[in-house]
Design a protein around this motif. Structure first.
Motif, short mmCIF file in Angstrom:
data_model
loop_
_atom_site.label_atom_id
_atom_site.label_comp_id
_atom_site.label_asym_id
_atom_site.label_seq_id
_atom_site.Cartn_x
_atom_site.Cartn_y
_atom_site.Cartn_z
N GLY A 67 46.19 34.92 31.54
CA GLY A 67 45.92 36.33 31.43
C GLY A 67 44.47 36.50 32.42
O GLY A 67 44.45 37.30 33.21
N ARG A 68 43.53 35.69 32.30
CA ARG A 68 42.22 35.78 33.06
C ARG A 68 42.91 35.55 34.69
O ARG A 68 42.45 36.38 35.58
CB ARG A 68 41.32 34.47 32.89
N LEU A 69 43.78 34.55 35.00
CA LEU A 69 44.24 34.24 36.28
C LEU A 69 44.91 35.55 36.68
O LEU A 69 44.77 35.95 37.99
CB LEU A 69 44.83 33.00 36.26
N CYS A 70 45.86 36.17 35.92
CA CYS A 70 46.58 37.15 36.52
C CYS A 70 45.77 38.48 36.71
O CYS A 70 46.08 39.19 37.64
CB CYS A 70 47.57 37.51 35.41
N ARG A 71 44.71 38.53 35.76
CA ARG A 71 43.81 39.68 36.01
C ARG A 71 43.11 39.52 37.41
O ARG A 71 42.96 40.43 38.41
CB ARG A 71 42.75 39.78 35.03
N LYS A 72 42.61 38.13 37.66
CA LYS A 72 41.95 37.97 38.71
C LYS A 72 42.85 38.20 40.23
O LYS A 72 42.37 38.81 41.13
CB LYS A 72 41.41 36.70 38.92
N ILE A 73 43.93 37.63 40.05
CA ILE A 73 44.82 37.84 41.16
C ILE A 73 45.26 39.21 41.38
O ILE A 73 45.38 39.76 42.71
CB ILE A 73 46.08 36.82 41.02
N GLY A 74 45.46 40.04 40.27
CA GLY A 74 45.93 41.45 40.40
C GLY A 74 44.74 42.09 41.12
O GLY A 74 45.06 43.11 41.87
N GLU A 75 43.47 41.95 40.81
CA GLU A 75 42.53 42.50 41.43
C GLU A 75 42.44 42.10 42.91
O GLU A 75 42.16 43.30 43.76
CB GLU A 75 41.22 42.09 40.91
N GLU A 76 42.54 41.03 43.17
CA GLU A 76 42.59 40.58 44.72
C GLU A 76 43.85 41.36 45.37
O GLU A 76 43.67 41.67 46.78
CB GLU A 76 43.07 39.16 44.89
N HIS A 77 45.04 41.72 44.69
CA HIS A 77 45.97 42.24 45.43
C HIS A 77 46.44 43.58 45.04
O HIS A 77 47.47 44.02 45.19
CB HIS A 77 47.09 41.17 45.25
N ARG A 78 45.56 44.33 44.21
CA ARG A 78 45.56 45.54 43.85
C ARG A 78 46.89 45.70 43.11
O ARG A 78 47.58 46.75 43.34
CB ARG A 78 45.32 46.53 45.11
N THR A 79 47.21 44.88 42.11
CA THR A 79 48.48 45.02 41.29
C THR A 79 48.24 44.74 39.95
O THR A 79 47.03 44.18 39.60
CB THR A 79 49.46 44.14 41.95
N GLU A 80 49.01 44.97 38.97
CA GLU A 80 48.68 44.80 37.59
C GLU A 80 49.97 44.09 37.08
O GLU A 80 50.85 44.10 37.58
CB GLU A 80 48.74 46.03 36.79
#
Length: 122
Positions: free
Chosen positions: A21-34
């Motif tokens: 979950g933390r990794l997905c949030r971090k990657i999501g922030e970097e790529h502006r996705t959820e």
């Protein structure tokens, strides 16, 4: 599986889910996705299952070699199907080996320095 074994398994599963979950949030922030909760749960479950398979394979490799401890070579053998993973593990293995050599060299230099200092006092 024992009650303690099942409890440990559930705690590990929760830790994997949390980390994914933390990794997905971090990657999501970097790529502006959820990532949806279902997607995170699916990635976490897949990750946990793969880790379980890896653990069983590593145990089998060590047992086959008549060892009770998993070695770095076992991990490299496990990663052989993925060249990117194998290369990453190989590089990390070489870095660790170099760090150990450097550490031993420093210990030897310190010991020789202490010995020389003790001899000069005598």
């Amino acid at each position: 599986m024992s009650v303690d074994g099942e409890e440990t398994r559930q705690r590990l599963k929760a830790a994997v889910h949390y980390t994914v979950g933390r990794l997905c949030r971090k990657i999501g922030e970097e790529h502006r996705t959820e990532f949806s909760r279902q997607t995170i749960a699916a990635i976490a479950e897949t990750t946990f299952r793969e880790c379980d398979i890896f653990a069983k394979d590593l145990e089998a490799f060590a047992r086959h070699a008549k060892r009770s401890t998993v070695s770095a070579e076992d991990v490299k053998l496990l990663a052989r199907r993925s060249s990117a993973l194998f290369n990453h593990i190989q590089n990390k293995s070489e870095e660790l080996a170099q760090e150990q050599r450097d550490s031993r060299k420093k210990s030897t230099v310190k010991r020789k320095s202490r010995e020389a200092e003790e001899e000069s006092r005598e």
